[in-house]
Design a protein around this motif. Structure first.
Motif, PDB file in Angstrom:
ATOM      1  N   ILE A  35      -2.720  13.430  -4.636  1.00  0.00           N
ATOM      2  CA  ILE A  35      -3.963  13.384  -3.676  1.00  0.00           C
ATOM      3  C   ILE A  35      -4.859  12.016  -3.748  1.00  0.00           C
ATOM      4  O   ILE A  35      -4.923  11.373  -2.850  1.00  0.00           O
ATOM      5  CB  ILE A  35      -4.919  14.491  -3.642  1.00  0.00           C
ATOM      6  N   LEU A  36      -5.014  11.642  -5.124  1.00  0.00           N
ATOM      7  CA  LEU A  36      -5.752  10.470  -5.251  1.00  0.00           C
ATOM      8  C   LEU A  36      -5.013   9.236  -5.024  1.00  0.00           C
ATOM      9  O   LEU A  36      -5.244   8.207  -4.198  1.00  0.00           O
ATOM     10  CB  LEU A  36      -6.187  10.576  -6.811  1.00  0.00           C
ATOM     11  N   VAL A  37      -3.531   9.228  -5.486  1.00  0.00           N
ATOM     12  CA  VAL A  37      -2.745   8.139  -5.237  1.00  0.00           C
ATOM     13  C   VAL A  37      -2.524   8.081  -3.772  1.00  0.00           C
ATOM     14  O   VAL A  37      -2.508   6.846  -3.037  1.00  0.00           O
ATOM     15  CB  VAL A  37      -1.524   8.129  -6.084  1.00  0.00           C
ATOM     16  N   GLY A  38      -2.201   9.342  -3.033  1.00  0.00           N
ATOM     17  CA  GLY A  38      -1.649   9.348  -1.785  1.00  0.00           C
ATOM     18  C   GLY A  38      -2.750   8.991  -0.910  1.00  0.00           C
ATOM     19  O   GLY A  38      -2.640   8.271   0.338  1.00  0.00           O
ATOM     20  N   GLN A  39      -4.338   9.132  -1.285  1.00  0.00           N
ATOM     21  CA  GLN A  39      -5.607   8.548  -0.288  1.00  0.00           C
ATOM     22  C   GLN A  39      -5.068   6.968  -0.455  1.00  0.00           C
ATOM     23  O   GLN A  39      -5.655   6.449   0.536  1.00  0.00           O
ATOM     24  CB  GLN A  39      -6.672   9.145  -0.739  1.00  0.00           C
ATOM     25  N   GLU A  40      -5.081   6.276  -1.422  1.00  0.00           N
ATOM     26  CA  GLU A  40      -5.029   5.039  -1.492  1.00  0.00           C
ATOM     27  C   GLU A  40      -3.840   4.491  -0.785  1.00  0.00           C
ATOM     28  O   GLU A  40      -3.967   3.266   0.001  1.00  0.00           O
ATOM     29  CB  GLU A  40      -5.116   4.391  -2.863  1.00  0.00           C
ATOM     30  N   ALA A  41      -2.757   5.085  -1.039  1.00  0.00           N
ATOM     31  CA  ALA A  41      -1.526   4.618  -0.356  1.00  0.00           C
ATOM     32  C   ALA A  41      -1.259   5.042   1.044  1.00  0.00           C
ATOM     33  O   ALA A  41      -0.199   4.476   1.571  1.00  0.00           O
ATOM     34  CB  ALA A  41      -0.362   4.895  -1.040  1.00  0.00           C
ATOM     35  N   ALA A  42      -1.850   5.759   1.669  1.00  0.00           N
ATOM     36  CA  ALA A  42      -1.705   6.455   2.946  1.00  0.00           C
ATOM     37  C   ALA A  42      -1.667   5.267   3.758  1.00  0.00           C
ATOM     38  O   ALA A  42      -2.720   4.233   3.759  1.00  0.00           O
ATOM     39  CB  ALA A  42      -2.626   7.312   3.112  1.00  0.00           C
TER      40      ALA A  42
ATOM     41  N   GLY B 159       5.535   2.859   1.903  1.00  0.00           N
ATOM     42  CA  GLY B 159       6.242   3.559   0.860  1.00  0.00           C
ATOM     43  C   GLY B 159       5.402   4.347   0.288  1.00  0.00           C
ATOM     44  O   GLY B 159       5.555   4.607  -0.875  1.00  0.00           O
ATOM     45  N   ALA B 160       4.323   4.895   0.748  1.00  0.00           N
ATOM     46  CA  ALA B 160       3.519   5.912   0.213  1.00  0.00           C
ATOM     47  C   ALA B 160       3.889   7.082  -0.576  1.00  0.00           C
ATOM     48  O   ALA B 160       3.654   7.248  -1.847  1.00  0.00           O
ATOM     49  CB  ALA B 160       2.412   6.213   1.317  1.00  0.00           C
ATOM     50  N   ILE B 161       4.813   7.631  -0.168  1.00  0.00           N
ATOM     51  CA  ILE B 161       5.392   9.039  -0.811  1.00  0.00           C
ATOM     52  C   ILE B 161       6.089   8.449  -2.224  1.00  0.00           C
ATOM     53  O   ILE B 161       6.055   8.905  -3.215  1.00  0.00           O
ATOM     54  CB  ILE B 161       6.259   9.861   0.021  1.00  0.00           C
ATOM     55  N   LEU B 162       6.995   7.329  -1.889  1.00  0.00           N
ATOM     56  CA  LEU B 162       7.712   6.468  -2.943  1.00  0.00           C
ATOM     57  C   LEU B 162       6.708   6.138  -4.136  1.00  0.00           C
ATOM     58  O   LEU B 162       7.116   6.491  -5.355  1.00  0.00           O
ATOM     59  CB  LEU B 162       8.641   5.338  -2.299  1.00  0.00           C
ATOM     60  N   LEU B 163       5.837   5.434  -3.718  1.00  0.00           N
ATOM     61  CA  LEU B 163       4.813   5.144  -4.781  1.00  0.00           C
ATOM     62  C   LEU B 163       4.272   6.219  -5.648  1.00  0.00           C
ATOM     63  O   LEU B 163       4.202   6.053  -6.799  1.00  0.00           O
ATOM     64  CB  LEU B 163       3.586   4.224  -4.036  1.00  0.00           C
ATOM     65  N   VAL B 164       3.885   7.224  -4.809  1.00  0.00           N
ATOM     66  CA  VAL B 164       3.503   8.414  -5.366  1.00  0.00           C
ATOM     67  C   VAL B 164       4.406   9.021  -6.600  1.00  0.00           C
ATOM     68  O   VAL B 164       3.805   9.190  -7.733  1.00  0.00           O
ATOM     69  CB  VAL B 164       2.712   9.478  -4.443  1.00  0.00           C
TER      70      VAL B 164
ATOM     71  N   GLY C  49       0.683  16.896  -3.423  1.00  0.00           N
ATOM     72  CA  GLY C  49      -0.830  16.148  -3.165  1.00  0.00           C
ATOM     73  C   GLY C  49      -0.889  15.126  -2.110  1.00  0.00           C
ATOM     74  O   GLY C  49      -1.461  15.071  -1.189  1.00  0.00           O
ATOM     75  N   ALA C  50       0.278  14.231  -2.345  1.00  0.00           N
ATOM     76  CA  ALA C  50       0.267  13.204  -1.398  1.00  0.00           C
ATOM     77  C   ALA C  50       0.716  13.395   0.012  1.00  0.00           C
ATOM     78  O   ALA C  50       0.168  13.036   0.801  1.00  0.00           O
ATOM     79  CB  ALA C  50       1.333  12.154  -1.781  1.00  0.00           C
ATOM     80  N   SER C  51       1.599  14.341   0.093  1.00  0.00           N
ATOM     81  CA  SER C  51       2.045  14.940   1.430  1.00  0.00           C
ATOM     82  C   SER C  51       1.200  15.611   2.296  1.00  0.00           C
ATOM     83  O   SER C  51       0.903  15.344   3.232  1.00  0.00           O
ATOM     84  CB  SER C  51       3.247  15.922   1.181  1.00  0.00           C
ATOM     85  N   TRP C  52       0.170  16.134   1.440  1.00  0.00           N
ATOM     86  CA  TRP C  52      -0.961  16.916   2.288  1.00  0.00           C
ATOM     87  C   TRP C  52      -2.028  15.860   2.648  1.00  0.00           C
ATOM     88  O   TRP C  52      -2.331  16.169   3.895  1.00  0.00           O
ATOM     89  CB  TRP C  52      -1.656  17.991   1.088  1.00  0.00           C
ATOM     90  N   VAL C  53      -2.336  14.945   2.103  1.00  0.00           N
ATOM     91  CA  VAL C  53      -3.082  13.869   2.567  1.00  0.00           C
ATOM     92  C   VAL C  53      -2.552  13.057   3.389  1.00  0.00           C
ATOM     93  O   VAL C  53      -3.366  12.894   4.523  1.00  0.00           O
ATOM     94  CB  VAL C  53      -3.458  12.768   1.130  1.00  0.00           C
TER      95      VAL C  53
END
Length: 130
Positions: A59-66, A70-75, A113-117
């Motif tokens: 969630i935290l990294v996803g919020q920054e990368a959204a 490559g947000a999902i790849l980064l997370v 977490g990232a997918s949810w964000v």
């Protein structure tokens, strides 16, 4: 608090909880390493715990990368690195059992977490930033 503070707190929590500080040995216990994920019977509670432990990280990294390509790849990539690093320390403990199952579960949790964000942001729902 801003993202960097929450991120630092969560990384510190992961390191404090996962690294076997009190039982580190000067030599490796490679024979204790479970190299193949889910090859041996796994404890369901352990799997759920590992997944849930990394959801906030995602969630935290996803919020920054959204919003980036490559947000999902980064997370997931950063979760792999963090999880491998902390599991590696367990090789030097005679009381812990490092496992690729743990790494897989951690990465799955970060992905969730990232997918949810990202899903919420794409639907236009406001996600409260840390």
């Amino acid at each position: 608090m801003n993202f960097r503070v929450w991120f630092a707190i969560w990384i510190a929590l992961i390191v404090v909880v996962v690294v076997p500080w009190g039982t580190l040995d000067p030599h490796a216990h490679w024979d204790r390493m479970a190299w193949i994920p889910f090859a041996t019977p796994v404890d369901f509670d352990d799997v759920i715990g590992n997944v849930m432990f990394y959801v906030p990280y995602g969630i935290l990294v996803g919020q920054e990368a959204a919003g980036t390509r490559g947000a999902i790849l980064l997370v997931t990539g950063s979760a792999i690195v963090l999880s491998l690093a902390t599991e590696f320390t367990q090789i030097f403990s005679n009381s812990r059992f490092p496992s690729m199952t743990d790494v897989a579960c951690n990465v799955i949790g970060a992905f969730i977490g990232a997918s949810w964000v990202i899903h919420r942001q794409r639907r236009g729902m406001k996600v409260r930033r840390a």
